[in-house]
Enzyme design. Structure first.
Site, PDB file in Angstrom:
ATOM      1  N   GLU A   1     -11.053  -3.137  14.557  1.00 30.69           N
ATOM      2  CA  GLU A   1      -9.958  -3.889  15.181  1.00 30.69           C
ATOM      3  C   GLU A   1      -9.535  -3.309  16.524  1.00 30.69           C
ATOM      4  O   GLU A   1      -8.826  -3.947  17.287  1.00 30.69           O
ATOM      5  CB  GLU A   1      -8.727  -4.006  14.268  1.00 30.69           C
ATOM      6  CG  GLU A   1      -8.957  -4.859  13.046  1.00 30.69           C
ATOM      7  CD  GLU A   1      -7.709  -5.061  12.216  1.00 30.69           C
ATOM      8  OE1 GLU A   1      -6.779  -4.236  12.307  1.00 30.69           O
ATOM      9  OE2 GLU A   1      -7.661  -6.045  11.458  1.00 30.69           O
TER      10      GLU A   1
ATOM     11  N   HIS B   1      -5.348   0.031   1.087  1.00 28.25           N
ATOM     12  CA  HIS B   1      -5.951  -1.261   1.442  1.00 28.25           C
ATOM     13  C   HIS B   1      -7.165  -1.092   2.351  1.00 28.25           C
ATOM     14  O   HIS B   1      -7.927  -2.047   2.540  1.00 28.25           O
ATOM     15  CB  HIS B   1      -4.918  -2.185   2.093  1.00 28.25           C
ATOM     16  CG  HIS B   1      -4.529  -1.809   3.482  1.00 28.25           C
ATOM     17  ND1 HIS B   1      -3.695  -0.753   3.786  1.00 28.25           N
ATOM     18  CD2 HIS B   1      -4.865  -2.354   4.682  1.00 28.25           C
ATOM     19  CE1 HIS B   1      -3.540  -0.668   5.087  1.00 28.25           C
ATOM     20  NE2 HIS B   1      -4.233  -1.635   5.660  1.00 28.25           N
TER      21      HIS B   1
ATOM     22  N   GLU C   1       0.862   2.193  13.247  1.00 25.51           N
ATOM     23  CA  GLU C   1      -0.142   2.110  12.188  1.00 25.51           C
ATOM     24  C   GLU C   1      -1.258   1.251  12.755  1.00 25.51           C
ATOM     25  O   GLU C   1      -1.276   0.037  12.597  1.00 25.51           O
ATOM     26  CB  GLU C   1       0.474   1.518  10.917  1.00 25.51           C
ATOM     27  CG  GLU C   1      -0.375   1.766   9.674  1.00 25.51           C
ATOM     28  CD  GLU C   1      -1.420   0.694   9.437  1.00 25.51           C
ATOM     29  OE1 GLU C   1      -2.437   0.686  10.178  1.00 25.51           O
ATOM     30  OE2 GLU C   1      -1.222  -0.119   8.534  1.00 25.51           O
TER      31      GLU C   1
ATOM     32  N   ASP D   1       0.858  -1.185   0.000  1.00 26.57           N
ATOM     33  CA  ASP D   1       0.000   0.000   0.000  1.00 26.57           C
ATOM     34  C   ASP D   1       0.894   1.235   0.000  1.00 26.57           C
ATOM     35  O   ASP D   1       1.310   1.735   1.044  1.00 26.57           O
ATOM     36  CB  ASP D   1      -0.905  -0.026   1.237  1.00 26.57           C
ATOM     37  CG  ASP D   1      -1.915   1.117   1.256  1.00 26.57           C
ATOM     38  OD1 ASP D   1      -1.687   2.130   0.572  1.00 26.57           O
ATOM     39  OD2 ASP D   1      -2.926   0.986   1.973  1.00 26.57           O
TER      40      ASP D   1
END
Length: 345
Positions: A143, A289, A134, A42
């Protein structure tokens, strides 16, 4: 006969066991190399992190850095290239074993020090000047990794230290996509082998649009200007604040078209002392992504130019799995009211 205290303790143990199981699945998913390949491939994502560090060497020169969720350790190497004296990488996944080999292969032992641990449980030998991570998932908060960054920030970041990225914003915009709607539902309106399958249309709608879609949305499908619905300052946000956001919105259609639903995306701002770098994931930005998160409603509504769409969106952590997200959207347009719940799992 159990006491209230025993019952409470039993419930707490069950909750902890469930949380550990959820975390186990999550960390196992990041042990597979393909997910790290997707992230490094990415270019928009990886270049933004590299540029944010390399173009802000003043922030990193001779500094102690912590990389939360370091994965293959590529961000740790960027920090070294920006002048960091030492980087502590933290990851609870098996990928940390591969990262150690990468560190050794690139002769960075002693400069990049890796810990296999949950971020909330790690014991570092010193405090840090900068935290890099990240942590973003689909729709930004999927998440639920940002709480791990917060845990490290609160325990190890020096006063006056920095968090990279500093700011994150969630954007929302109405869109029109009648072709996709017809491709998923219109099939069942046809005569199929001489048989009438139209009773399946309501079920087709449910199957197609009950959950958010993580897909690329063409910018020309947007029928209004996007608006920021959530603003997060990673330097100050608390874990409790991340559990629930709600925001009212108001859009004016700049094009006529059939309103299909709402598109959601995010951006992240690296607020460096020398240069501000922005990672964008919207339809008008280079593909990432993360794509965009699309909320389709069960029916389309014909909109005219200058028509208004007013409503509210709730964003919550899922009650059974904190790494999942629940969305609830209410809106009014053309004198009609709409309401729908979505779960991103």
């Amino acid at each position: 006969m159990s006491t209230g205290s025993e019952s409470s303790q039993s419930g707490e143990k069950a909750s902890n066991a469930t949380g550990q199981k959820i975390d186990g699945y999550y960390f196992d998913s990041y042990a597979h190399l393909s997910i790290h390949e997707d992230m490094i491939r990415d270019k928009a994502r990886t270049d933004a992190y590299r540029d944010a560090m390399i173009q802000n060497k003043r922030d990193f020169q001779d500094k102690i850095v912590v990389d939360v969720g370091c994965g293959t350790s590529i961000l740790s190497f960027f920090a070294l290239q920006a002048g960091a004296s030492k980087v502590y990488g933290i990851d609870a996944s098996n990928i940390i074993d591969m990262a150690k080999k990468i560190v050794a292969q690139n002769r960075a032992e002693g400069k990049i020090i890796l810990f296999r641990s949950k971020a909330e449980e790690v014991e570092l030998p010193e405090k840090a000047d900068i935290i890099i991570s990240e942590w973003m998932g689909y729709a930004l908060l999927y998440e639920a990794m940002l709480p791990s960054v917060i845990a490290v920030r609160d325990k190890y970041l020096k006063p006056g230290g920095k968090v990279y990225p500093r700011y994150s914003n969630i954007w929302l915009c109405p869109f029109s996509d009648p072709e996709y709607y017809q491709s998923r539902v219109g099939f069942w309106s046809k005569n199929l082998y001489g048989l009438d399958f139209t009773p399946l249309q309501p079920y087709a709608v449910k199957c197609a649009f009950d959950e958010p879609h993580v897909e690329f949305m063409a910018s020309q499908s947007l029928i209004s200007f996007p608006a920021v619905i959530v603003e997060i300052d990673c330097q100050t946000v608390t874990e409790k604040e991340l559990e629930h956001y709600d925001s009212e919105f108001s859009f004016k259609c700049i094009y006529a078209g059939e309103l299909s639903g709402f598109a959601l995306w995010f951006d992240c701002v690296f607020d460096g002392s020398q240069k501000k770098v922005v990672l964008k994931t919207g339809p008008e930005a280079p593909d990432t992504h993360w794509k965009q998160t699309l909320f389709y409603f069960d029916e389309m509504l014909e909109m005219d130019q200058d028509d208004e769409i007013k409503g509210k969106i709730d964003i919550k952590q899922n009650s059974e799995n904190r790494r999942f997200m629940d969305f609830e959207i209410w809106f009014e347009a053309k004198g009609r009211k709409f309401h729908k719940k979505f779960a991103l799992k």
